[in-house]
Design a protein around this motif. Structure first.
Motif, PDB file in Angstrom:
ATOM      1  N   UNK A   1      35.494  15.655  -8.890  1.00 59.55           N
ATOM      2  CA  UNK A   1      36.828  15.778  -9.485  1.00 59.55           C
ATOM      3  C   UNK A   1      36.780  16.943 -10.454  1.00 59.55           C
ATOM      4  N   UNK A   2      37.742  17.068 -11.326  1.00 62.47           N
ATOM      5  CA  UNK A   2      37.853  18.270 -12.157  1.00 62.47           C
ATOM      6  C   UNK A   2      36.672  18.506 -13.085  1.00 62.47           C
TER       7      UNK A   2
ATOM      8  N   UNK B   1      16.876  12.083   0.893  1.00 66.47           N
ATOM      9  CA  UNK B   1      17.567  12.784  -0.172  1.00 66.47           C
ATOM     10  C   UNK B   1      18.860  12.071  -0.535  1.00 66.47           C
ATOM     11  N   UNK B   2      19.390  12.381  -1.701  1.00 68.43           N
ATOM     12  CA  UNK B   2      20.593  11.675  -2.143  1.00 68.43           C
ATOM     13  C   UNK B   2      21.455  12.573  -3.022  1.00 68.43           C
ATOM     14  N   UNK B   3      22.715  12.193  -3.126  1.00 65.41           N
ATOM     15  CA  UNK B   3      23.661  12.860  -4.021  1.00 65.41           C
ATOM     16  C   UNK B   3      23.576  12.185  -5.378  1.00 65.41           C
ATOM     17  N   UNK B   4      23.393  12.999  -6.425  1.00 60.96           N
ATOM     18  CA  UNK B   4      23.267  12.473  -7.782  1.00 60.96           C
ATOM     19  C   UNK B   4      24.169  13.261  -8.720  1.00 60.96           C
ATOM     20  N   UNK B   5      24.699  12.611  -9.749  1.00 58.54           N
ATOM     21  CA  UNK B   5      25.553  13.316 -10.710  1.00 58.54           C
ATOM     22  C   UNK B   5      24.787  14.428 -11.434  1.00 58.54           C
TER      23      UNK B   5
ATOM     24  N   UNK C   1      31.845  27.512  -8.881  1.00 60.10           N
ATOM     25  CA  UNK C   1      31.052  26.322  -9.201  1.00 60.10           C
ATOM     26  C   UNK C   1      30.054  26.641 -10.306  1.00 60.10           C
ATOM     27  N   UNK C   2      29.481  27.834 -10.275  1.00 64.90           N
ATOM     28  CA  UNK C   2      28.539  28.251 -11.323  1.00 64.90           C
ATOM     29  C   UNK C   2      29.192  28.136 -12.698  1.00 64.90           C
ATOM     30  N   UNK C   3      30.361  28.723 -12.855  1.00 64.03           N
ATOM     31  CA  UNK C   3      31.042  28.714 -14.155  1.00 64.03           C
ATOM     32  C   UNK C   3      31.443  27.300 -14.569  1.00 64.03           C
ATOM     33  N   UNK C   4      31.909  26.515 -13.632  1.00 64.50           N
ATOM     34  CA  UNK C   4      32.296  25.142 -13.957  1.00 64.50           C
ATOM     35  C   UNK C   4      31.083  24.299 -14.341  1.00 64.50           C
TER      36      UNK C   4
END
Length: 76
Positions: A13-14, A31-35, A64-67
């Protein structure tokens, strides 16, 4: 768990990103998706290295880099 490699990222999300990681001692299929923030707390060096690698990507990852840099700056 120890991060072996960060493979990818996706925006949830934002203000939330998740990173696809592989773990030392485990098969890549596990492998997994992690915050982002959880991984940053676990291993700042590998996360910063991955985020910095996005800075000059031609595929739009520079956004994405800047965010992600902004999110990392908020984590104590």
């Amino acid at each position: 768990y120890e991060i072996e490699r960060i493979l990818d990222h996706e925006r949830q999300d934002s203000d939330t990103y998740c990173l696809k990681v592989t773990w030392f001692g485990f098969e890549s299929i596990e492998g997994s998706w992690q915050p982002l923030d959880d991984l940053y707390r676990a291993d700042r060096v590998i996360v910063v290295r991955y985020v910095d690698s996005l800075q000059n990507d031609a595929d739009g990852s520079s956004i994405a880099y800047h965010e992600m840099k902004a999110i990392l700056n908020l984590i104590p």
